[in-house]
Design a protein around this motif. Sequence first.
Motif, PDB file in Angstrom:
ATOM      1  N   SER A 125       0.717  -1.142   0.184  1.00  0.00           N
ATOM      2  CA  SER A 125       0.061   0.054  -0.112  1.00  0.00           C
ATOM      3  C   SER A 125       0.891   1.331  -0.029  1.00  0.00           C
ATOM      4  O   SER A 125       0.442   2.112  -0.503  1.00  0.00           O
ATOM      5  CB  SER A 125      -0.970   0.001   1.312  1.00  0.00           C
ATOM      6  OG  SER A 125      -1.928  -0.964   1.164  1.00  0.00           O
ATOM      7  N   LEU A 126       2.019   1.138   0.793  1.00  0.00           N
ATOM      8  CA  LEU A 126       2.760   2.347   0.720  1.00  0.00           C
ATOM      9  C   LEU A 126       3.403   2.804  -0.555  1.00  0.00           C
ATOM     10  O   LEU A 126       3.551   3.546  -1.080  1.00  0.00           O
ATOM     11  CB  LEU A 126       4.065   2.043   1.710  1.00  0.00           C
ATOM     12  CG  LEU A 126       4.669   3.165   2.235  1.00  0.00           C
ATOM     13  CD1 LEU A 126       3.984   4.398   3.049  1.00  0.00           C
ATOM     14  CD2 LEU A 126       5.887   2.925   3.232  1.00  0.00           C
ATOM     15  N   TRP A 150      -4.412   5.065  -0.975  1.00  0.00           N
ATOM     16  CA  TRP A 150      -4.322   3.843   0.284  1.00  0.00           C
ATOM     17  C   TRP A 150      -5.483   3.025   0.670  1.00  0.00           C
ATOM     18  O   TRP A 150      -5.576   2.073   1.148  1.00  0.00           O
ATOM     19  CB  TRP A 150      -3.776   4.738   1.568  1.00  0.00           C
ATOM     20  CG  TRP A 150      -3.628   3.830   2.897  1.00  0.00           C
ATOM     21  CD1 TRP A 150      -4.519   3.616   3.591  1.00  0.00           C
ATOM     22  CD2 TRP A 150      -2.431   3.317   3.240  1.00  0.00           C
ATOM     23  NE1 TRP A 150      -3.888   2.903   4.657  1.00  0.00           N
ATOM     24  CE2 TRP A 150      -2.638   2.883   4.373  1.00  0.00           C
ATOM     25  CE3 TRP A 150      -0.952   3.366   2.646  1.00  0.00           C
ATOM     26  CZ2 TRP A 150      -1.490   1.838   5.140  1.00  0.00           C
ATOM     27  CZ3 TRP A 150       0.055   2.588   3.567  1.00  0.00           C
ATOM     28  CH2 TRP A 150      -0.364   2.168   4.472  1.00  0.00           C
ATOM     29  N   ASN A 151      -6.625   4.082   0.614  1.00  0.00           N
ATOM     30  CA  ASN A 151      -7.798   3.390   1.083  1.00  0.00           C
ATOM     31  C   ASN A 151      -8.606   2.560  -0.137  1.00  0.00           C
ATOM     32  O   ASN A 151      -9.663   1.999   0.142  1.00  0.00           O
ATOM     33  CB  ASN A 151      -8.912   4.516   1.642  1.00  0.00           C
ATOM     34  CG  ASN A 151      -8.536   4.905   2.999  1.00  0.00           C
ATOM     35  OD1 ASN A 151      -7.590   4.335   3.850  1.00  0.00           O
ATOM     36  ND2 ASN A 151      -8.547   6.576   3.093  1.00  0.00           N
ATOM     37  N   HIS A 152      -8.328   2.776  -1.253  1.00  0.00           N
ATOM     38  CA  HIS A 152      -9.190   2.049  -2.543  1.00  0.00           C
ATOM     39  C   HIS A 152      -9.188   0.754  -2.237  1.00  0.00           C
ATOM     40  O   HIS A 152      -8.020  -0.044  -1.934  1.00  0.00           O
ATOM     41  CB  HIS A 152      -8.704   2.741  -3.870  1.00  0.00           C
ATOM     42  CG  HIS A 152      -9.846   2.626  -4.689  1.00  0.00           C
ATOM     43  ND1 HIS A 152      -9.519   3.092  -6.144  1.00  0.00           N
ATOM     44  CD2 HIS A 152     -11.283   2.606  -4.527  1.00  0.00           C
ATOM     45  CE1 HIS A 152     -10.900   2.973  -6.515  1.00  0.00           C
ATOM     46  NE2 HIS A 152     -11.812   2.524  -5.706  1.00  0.00           N
ATOM     47  N   PHE A 153     -10.198   0.148  -2.536  1.00  0.00           N
ATOM     48  CA  PHE A 153     -10.193  -1.334  -2.156  1.00  0.00           C
ATOM     49  C   PHE A 153     -10.603  -2.002  -3.724  1.00  0.00           C
ATOM     50  O   PHE A 153     -10.069  -3.251  -3.991  1.00  0.00           O
ATOM     51  CB  PHE A 153     -11.445  -1.698  -1.528  1.00  0.00           C
ATOM     52  CG  PHE A 153     -11.886  -2.987  -1.268  1.00  0.00           C
ATOM     53  CD1 PHE A 153     -11.093  -3.839  -0.444  1.00  0.00           C
ATOM     54  CD2 PHE A 153     -12.887  -3.762  -1.911  1.00  0.00           C
ATOM     55  CE1 PHE A 153     -11.271  -5.315  -0.493  1.00  0.00           C
ATOM     56  CE2 PHE A 153     -13.499  -4.819  -1.675  1.00  0.00           C
ATOM     57  CZ  PHE A 153     -12.511  -5.693  -0.954  1.00  0.00           C
ATOM     58  N   LEU A 154     -11.558  -1.397  -4.560  1.00  0.00           N
ATOM     59  CA  LEU A 154     -11.875  -2.161  -6.057  1.00  0.00           C
ATOM     60  C   LEU A 154     -10.772  -2.603  -6.979  1.00  0.00           C
ATOM     61  O   LEU A 154     -10.782  -3.691  -7.180  1.00  0.00           O
ATOM     62  CB  LEU A 154     -13.036  -1.391  -6.489  1.00  0.00           C
ATOM     63  CG  LEU A 154     -14.480  -1.629  -5.926  1.00  0.00           C
ATOM     64  CD1 LEU A 154     -15.414  -0.737  -6.638  1.00  0.00           C
ATOM     65  CD2 LEU A 154     -15.084  -2.935  -6.057  1.00  0.00           C
ATOM     66  N   VAL A 191      -4.016  -0.408  11.875  1.00  0.00           N
ATOM     67  CA  VAL A 191      -2.748  -0.218  10.921  1.00  0.00           C
ATOM     68  C   VAL A 191      -3.065   0.403   9.640  1.00  0.00           C
ATOM     69  O   VAL A 191      -2.460   1.244   9.228  1.00  0.00           O
ATOM     70  CB  VAL A 191      -2.169  -1.863  10.370  1.00  0.00           C
ATOM     71  CG1 VAL A 191      -1.396  -1.575   9.548  1.00  0.00           C
ATOM     72  CG2 VAL A 191      -1.637  -2.338  11.982  1.00  0.00           C
ATOM     73  N   ALA A 192      -4.357   0.138   9.338  1.00  0.00           N
ATOM     74  CA  ALA A 192      -5.007   0.932   7.832  1.00  0.00           C
ATOM     75  C   ALA A 192      -4.985   2.255   8.297  1.00  0.00           C
ATOM     76  O   ALA A 192      -4.911   3.120   7.543  1.00  0.00           O
ATOM     77  CB  ALA A 192      -6.398   0.037   7.596  1.00  0.00           C
ATOM     78  N   ALA A 193      -5.380   2.858   9.608  1.00  0.00           N
ATOM     79  CA  ALA A 193      -5.811   4.118   9.994  1.00  0.00           C
ATOM     80  C   ALA A 193      -4.583   4.971  10.093  1.00  0.00           C
ATOM     81  O   ALA A 193      -4.751   6.175   9.895  1.00  0.00           O
ATOM     82  CB  ALA A 193      -6.841   4.201  11.062  1.00  0.00           C
TER      83      ALA A 193
END
Length: 310
Positions: free
Chosen positions: A107-108, A241-245, A283-285
């Motif tokens: 993600s980074l 960072w937050n996108h999922f699709l 960890v995600a936040a």
Amino acid sequence: MTRSTTTTATGGPADTGTPTVGRDAPAAKEPARGAAPRRRGSDGARPWEIWVPLGLYLAFTLVPFYWMLLYAFRPSGTTGLLPWPLTLDHLLRVWNESGFGVYFANSLKVGLVSMVATTVVALAGGYGLARYDFRGKKAFLLAMLCTQFIPGALMLVPLFEIFKTVGLVNSLWSVIVAETVFQLPLSLILLSGFIRNVPRELEEAAWVDGCSRFRGFLVTVLPLLRPGLIAVGSFAFIHSWNHFLFALMFLSDQEKYTVPVGLSYTIGESGSDLGSLAAGGVVAAVPVIVVFALIQRYLVKGLSAGAVKG
């Protein structure tokens, strides 16, 4: 304008020297003794009219975060409302056993590369829109705005076919390219508005001194764009960072998952282990909170300046 008088001992009027608005001007009302004056804000509102709605909003916003922290740092099997004694078992298990260290690194990489690519391309395109007049400029801006109404889910199948053709499926570069393309329109419009507010005379003075257009831009315009660049870059990073699709559809190997996708698989694997799920949410936040804490003073200035019509 008249002057008030008082009667002297001899019966004649004596001038007191106090001006009055009129003969029948009412006396000023004095506050009752012992009564405390009502405190009001600069806009005339009472303190409770400000703090009560603000407190309700903060409670509505912060309680879910506290609940997540409670489950992440509270030992399993306890039911207290305070995370005591504190434990790091959930975080260590998620980071080491569930592979969140690898997800975090992926993600980074996606977030940083998408942020740089979006900012650089939007800066070049925004400068062209702000400084040059060409045929179809308004139609181009309208098309950029219209792209914001297209959900990303509608583009999953065409993007998958394109990435499959060029060999980018199951690669982090497919997510980076998709994130950059979808964030460019809004970033370009914001930066063009910000550049439009920088006086053209600054660049012309640099040209007179012998600078080329590119060097004049680097010397005079670019230093003034820091709030706008920070706003655009931070939004690009947080969105990536937050996108999922995109990560879910374009990546198939677990070693290439990003944090949102890894968290979704942790939900299925962990079952009712709320501690692990909450630790993954922490960890995600954390990166998003850190980014907003560092750039919040530039964010409002950059967005407001970029939104001004030139």
